[in-house]
Design a protein around this motif. Structure first.
Motif, PDB file in Angstrom:
ATOM      1  N   ALA A 122       0.843  -1.192   0.000  1.00  0.00           N
ATOM      2  CA  ALA A 122       0.000   0.000   0.000  1.00  0.00           C
ATOM      3  C   ALA A 122       0.881   1.246   0.000  1.00  0.00           C
ATOM      4  CB  ALA A 122      -0.925  -0.006   1.207  1.00  0.00           C
ATOM      5  N   GLN A 129       0.518   5.426   0.572  1.00  0.00           N
ATOM      6  CA  GLN A 129      -0.283   6.588   0.980  1.00  0.00           C
ATOM      7  C   GLN A 129       0.628   7.805   0.951  1.00  0.00           C
ATOM      8  OE1 GLN A 129      -1.972   6.297   4.937  1.00  0.00           O
ATOM      9  NE2 GLN A 129      -3.763   7.501   4.366  1.00  0.00           N
ATOM     10  N   LEU A 175      -6.158  -1.923   3.768  1.00  0.00           N
ATOM     11  CA  LEU A 175      -4.986  -2.757   4.049  1.00  0.00           C
ATOM     12  C   LEU A 175      -5.389  -4.219   4.244  1.00  0.00           C
ATOM     13  CD1 LEU A 175      -3.051  -0.430   6.547  1.00  0.00           C
ATOM     14  CD2 LEU A 175      -2.652  -0.718   4.095  1.00  0.00           C
ATOM     15  N   ALA A 221      -2.363  -6.313   2.215  1.00  0.00           N
ATOM     16  CA  ALA A 221      -1.113  -5.588   1.979  1.00  0.00           C
ATOM     17  C   ALA A 221      -0.009  -6.102   2.900  1.00  0.00           C
ATOM     18  CB  ALA A 221      -1.323  -4.097   2.193  1.00  0.00           C
ATOM     19  N   LEU A 269       2.822  -0.933   4.376  1.00  0.00           N
ATOM     20  CA  LEU A 269       2.295   0.381   4.014  1.00  0.00           C
ATOM     21  C   LEU A 269       3.444   1.371   3.941  1.00  0.00           C
ATOM     22  CD1 LEU A 269       0.076   2.571   3.587  1.00  0.00           C
ATOM     23  CD2 LEU A 269      -0.065   2.746   6.092  1.00  0.00           C
ATOM     24  N   CYS A 323       4.059   5.072   3.884  1.00  0.00           N
ATOM     25  CA  CYS A 323       3.222   6.215   4.267  1.00  0.00           C
ATOM     26  C   CYS A 323       4.065   7.478   4.412  1.00  0.00           C
ATOM     27  CB  CYS A 323       2.514   5.888   5.586  1.00  0.00           C
ATOM     28  SG  CYS A 323       1.374   7.168   6.131  1.00  0.00           S
ATOM     29  N   GLY A 368      -2.156   6.991   8.741  1.00  0.00           N
ATOM     30  CA  GLY A 368      -1.492   5.794   8.224  1.00  0.00           C
ATOM     31  C   GLY A 368      -0.989   4.886   9.324  1.00  0.00           C
ATOM     32  N   ALA A 386      -2.332   1.169  10.091  1.00  0.00           N
ATOM     33  CA  ALA A 386      -1.420   0.029  10.044  1.00  0.00           C
ATOM     34  C   ALA A 386      -1.485  -0.784  11.329  1.00  0.00           C
ATOM     35  CB  ALA A 386       0.006   0.520   9.792  1.00  0.00           C
ATOM     36  N   VAL A 410       4.483  -0.367   8.831  1.00  0.00           N
ATOM     37  CA  VAL A 410       4.447   0.916   8.125  1.00  0.00           C
ATOM     38  C   VAL A 410       5.857   1.490   8.054  1.00  0.00           C
ATOM     39  CG1 VAL A 410       3.882   2.202  10.244  1.00  0.00           C
ATOM     40  CG2 VAL A 410       3.345   3.198   8.010  1.00  0.00           C
TER      41      VAL A 410
END
Length: 508
Positions: A59, A61, A98, A103, A106, A108, A116, A120, A127
């Motif tokens: 993912a 962001q 997520l 995922a 992440l 972020c 985020g 997570a 993350v």
């Protein structure tokens, strides 16, 4: 031997062909193609060291800054799948994305780290910030992928339930970017493109970023769009190509009214929602240019049709299908098969070609409802004339049925947009005990306009059929916009009933 294809090749090839050309302008940063590709390969190596493997979903962001393409192409270079995340979602909504996408990680950006990180933690996902990926030894090259392998999972807005992940393949995205810049539009390697559409959204990602990089042109990042900020940046950086949604064109028009100098825009493309003809005409006159309106969806990579120099343009239409894609009109009330209609008849827009997605992630039943007889059913109503021009009338779910008559909000909006006191308008249906639904116009007044609702109803009565004109008008300071600057009609429907009506007319 299996053929290979990767979206990562878009950036890799431009780095090979135009290494010293500026790929991205982000504030004071000017990042060349060679530099951006090297950074993407560095991010790829760092993700590999964190345990990400080809085929894993990662993912992302991130706002419209240079970290987005670094991470996007880094994920793809590793052979993993990008799951872009909307920036305005709450932590539970991000956590849903997520979990649903499964995922692995992440990535972020610090600007959205609060939501985020919380998401997570809720989803049990690691993350990392983009800066955490900047110190590995870069990969030698990008991983090979097969054309039908997933490249990106784009989550739909979820207007009819929970958001669904539309799986787009390397073939979908490479061809859509390529056809957009080499066939559909008069795009050029010397273009300087304003990157103000959210890169997590399909329009900004494919038409903006991927299309620009496919061509070897320059993308000027704008993280927070306003009309004034966009015009300032266009003038400062010599921007000559603009991609936007209708609300952005309105914002540029408002900002332009107070300026002596405007950018010279050679190419303008509108999509994401229907562009009122009145706005198109005003913008073309103010900026001495031509807007080319197109049409597409997340599930079609996105571009399906656009007004194209080769076929000529026709205001109020979304032009012709792009190269290699078929767009037709089918009987809307028949769900289990596709019955194509003759030119000029109103029905559901259906699409097939290299741009149609591989399906909804983990949702075979939803995929089977969306792709019937090899055609993607768009959910949009429209027509295709004898000259091949496609016109979008409205979303199937947005039709207002008043007293048994179908009323198409876009038709009403087109008329109201020509009223001198109206800056923006959205038309919705609201519950009515007599007619089932009543037509309600939610309007934003033009600057300095003292908009009187009764006068607008009377004006509408003169310009629209008796079953079409709005009996209810609400005057508001602004319309609710989503992260991609589209008007959120579902939000209007939720809130408008609670609003005190400016006027309610009960005649039949």
């Amino acid at each position: 031997m299996t053929a290979t294809l990767s979206v990562a090749a878009i950036l890799a090839e431009s780095a090979r062909r135009y290494p010293q050309r500026v790929a991205v302008v982000d504030g004071d940063q000017r990042v060349t193609y060679a530099q951006l590709w090297r950074e993407a390969l560095t991010y790829a190596a760092a993700l590999r060291d964190l345990g990400v493997r080809p085929g894993d979903r990662v993912a992302l962001q991130c706002p419209n800054v240079v970290d987005f393409p670094r991470a996007y192409y880094g994920i793809l270079a590793l052979g993993a799948v990008v799951v872009p995340v909307h920036l305005l979602l709450t932590a539970p909504e991000v956590a849903y994305t997520l979990r649903d996408s499964d995922a692995r990680l992440l990535v972020c950006h610090p600007a959205v780290a609060a939501a985020g990180a919380a998401a997570a933690e809720l989803a049990g996902v690691t993350v990392v910030a983009p800066a955490d990926l900047a110190h590995a030894a870069p990969l030698r090259s990008y991983a090979s992928r097969e054309p039908q392998d997933p490249a990106v999972v784009l989550y739909t807005s979820g207007t009819t339930g929970q958001p669904k992940g539309a799986v787009l393949t390397h073939l979908n995205l490479v061809l859509n970017a390529t056809v957009n810049v080499f066939d559909a539009n008069d795009a050029r390697p010397t273009d300087v493109v304003l990157g103000c559409l959210p890169l997590f959204h399909t329009f900004g990602q494919t038409v903006g970023m991927n299309g620009t990089f496919r061509l070897g042109a320059t993308l000027v990042m704008l993280a927070r769009f306003t009309g004034d900020a966009a015009l300032d940046l266009m003038l400062a950086e010599g921007v000559d190509v603009f991609h936007g949604v209708p609300t952005m064109y309105l914002a540029l028009l408002d900002a332009a009214a107070h300026r002596a100098e405007l950018p010279r825009l050679r190419l303008c493309i509108s999509g994401g929602a229907s562009l009122p003809v009145a706005v198109l005409e005003r913008f073309n006159a103010a900026f001495a240019t031509s807007i080319f309106e197109g049409y597409g969806l997340s599930e079609t990579s996105p571009t399906a049709t656009t007004n194209q120099p080769h076929f000529g343009t026709r205001a109020g239409t979304v032009g012709h299908p792009i190269w290699g894609v078929e767009v037709e009109v089918a009987r809307a009330e028949v769900d289990d098969r596709v019955e194509l209609l003759p030119p000029g008849e109103l029905g559901e827009i259906v699409i097939r070609g290299h741009n149609v997605f591989a399906g909804y992630l983990g949702r075979p039943e939803d995929t089977a409802l969306a792709v019937v007889d090899g055609w993607f059913r768009s959910g949009d109503l429209g027509t295709k004339d004898a000259d091949g021009f496609v016109t979008i009338v409205d979303r199937k779910k947005d039709i207002v049925i008043r007293g048994g008559f179908n009323v198409y909000p876009r038709e009403v909006e087109e008329v109201l947009a020509r009223h001198p006191g109206v800056a923006q308008v959205a038309v919705i249906g609201v519950p009515d005990p007599v007619h089932g639904e009543e037509i309600c116009a939610v309007v934003v007044p033009a600057d300095g306009a003292a908009l009187v609702a009764e006068d607008l109803v009377a004006w509408s009565r003169e310009h629209l059929g008796r079953h079409k004109y709005p009996r209810q008008v609400r005057v508001v300071a602004a319309l609710p916009l989503g992260p991609s600057h589209k008007v959120l009609k579902r939000e209007l429907r939720r809130t408008v009933v609670a609003m005190t009506p400016s006027i309610g007319v009960t005649d039949t």
